[in-house]
Enzyme design. Structure first.
Site, short mmCIF file in Angstrom:
data_model
loop_
_atom_site.label_atom_id
_atom_site.label_comp_id
_atom_site.label_asym_id
_atom_site.label_seq_id
_atom_site.Cartn_x
_atom_site.Cartn_y
_atom_site.Cartn_z
N SER A 1 0.81 -1.21 0.00
CA SER A 1 0.00 0.00 0.00
C SER A 1 0.85 1.26 0.00
CB SER A 1 -0.92 0.01 1.23
OG SER A 1 -0.15 -0.10 2.42
N HIS B 1 -2.81 -3.10 -5.96
CA HIS B 1 -3.13 -2.80 -4.57
C HIS B 1 -4.63 -2.87 -4.31
CE1 HIS B 1 -3.65 0.36 -1.22
NE2 HIS B 1 -3.39 -0.82 -0.68
N GLU C 1 -5.91 -0.43 -7.16
CA GLU C 1 -4.91 0.41 -7.82
C GLU C 1 -3.94 -0.47 -8.62
OE1 GLU C 1 -4.38 4.29 -4.96
OE2 GLU C 1 -3.44 2.43 -4.29
N ASN D 1 -4.31 6.08 -0.66
CA ASN D 1 -3.70 6.28 0.66
C ASN D 1 -3.08 7.66 0.81
OD1 ASN D 1 -4.42 3.92 1.95
ND2 ASN D 1 -2.63 2.79 1.26
#
Length: 290
Positions: free
Chosen positions: A118, A139, A151, A190
């Site tokens: 991540s 991800h 992702e 994130n």
């Protein structure tokens, strides 16, 4: 390129989820971990989750049909003929590099190798292999069976063909790809979420509001299905800490530095549901204590 078989390293919450959604999409999955006990636990959890999907009519096949596509193994031999291998372990660069070296040796020359990291840059992981152009980030978000966004990240050497193959795999398993064209720590989602999560932790740390009230406010005021602290306990506080630290070390930006309260909880072993205590406390069956 349609993925017909894949190798998943790590059978925790995320790895088991990736194995599940891939098997549900008709892909043959080899799932590996360090112990038979961890693999048995993962298969039990996957079967339960697939059963829930079957009960609700969200999949057309029965549990046994899906589970027959998942084979648990404790070595890397089964990786030799797969189309895709994905690493799904905790956020530690040295551990991930070791896995990537092993996968590079075990996989066939045409296989793609991905990481579910991540926060750690994909380019760093690709650098330890002899196939940098075939390495990418894929991800997922937790819980994998429920979350639609995935992702797909390009490293510096990742080719357009590899990124496209990653995108096609995400679509193949019924998810929605978010294409990340530059390899920055934390990627996209994130990078947006970390500052708000950190601010929520600081508000608790400062006594401004409780975890319960912040989570309730986010559910009722922001339309979230789960609050920041509920999600954090499910993911694991150590996982959140590792991702934040990786992003902070890469960027040097203090916005991403884990708050003191999170650091103390990780040090104390209060890691969330898996340890029975994190932001909240849990019973042995995983339900939250009142």
């Amino acid at each position: 390129m349609a993925i017909k078989s894949m190798f998943v390293v790590g059978s925790g919450l995320m790895g088991a989820g990736i194995a599940q959604v891939s098997a549900q999409a008709g892909i043959e999955v080899f799932l590996t971990d360090m112990s038979e006990a961890a693999l048995e636990k993962a298969k039990k959890n996957i079967a339960w989750s697939v059963g829930k999907f079957a009960e609700k009519g969200k999949i057309s096949e029965d549990v046994d049909t899906v589970m027959k596509r998942i084979t648990t193994v404790t070595g890397y031999e089964a990786a030799k003929d797969v189309d895709l291998a994905i690493e799904v372990v905790f956020e530690n660069l040295e551990v991930k590099e070791g896995i990537f070296k092993a996968l590079d040796e075990a996989c066939g020359p045409d296989a793609l190798i991905a990481s579910n990291t991540s926060a750690i840059p994909i380019t760093e992981l690709a650098a330890v292999t002899k196939r940098e152009e075939q390495v990418l980030g894929i991800h997922f978000f937790s819980p994998v069976p429920m979350m639609m966004a995935v992702e797909v990240i390009k490293g510096v050497a990742t080719t357009d063909e590899t990124a496209q193959a990653g995108r096609e795999y995400v679509l193949q398993i019924g998810k929605e790809p978010i294409m990340v064209n530059r390899d920055i720590a934390g990627f996209v989602i994130n990078r947006i979420n970390f500052p708000s999560n950190i601010e929520a932790m600081r508000l608790v740390e400062q006594g401004v509001a409780s975890c319960e009230d912040i989570d309730k406010g986010l559910r009722l005021g922001s339309g979230r299905k789960m609050g920041i602290f509920e999600t954090g306990d499910m993911v694991g506080l150590d996982v959140s800490y590792g991702a934040m630290m990786a992003t902070y070390k890469e960027t040097g930006d203090p916005r991403f530095y884990p708050p003191l309260l999170l650091r103390r909880k990780v040090k104390a072993g209060h890691l969330g549901r898996k340890t029975g205590k994190g932001w909240y406390e849990y019973n042995e069956d995983g339900t939250r204590k009142k």
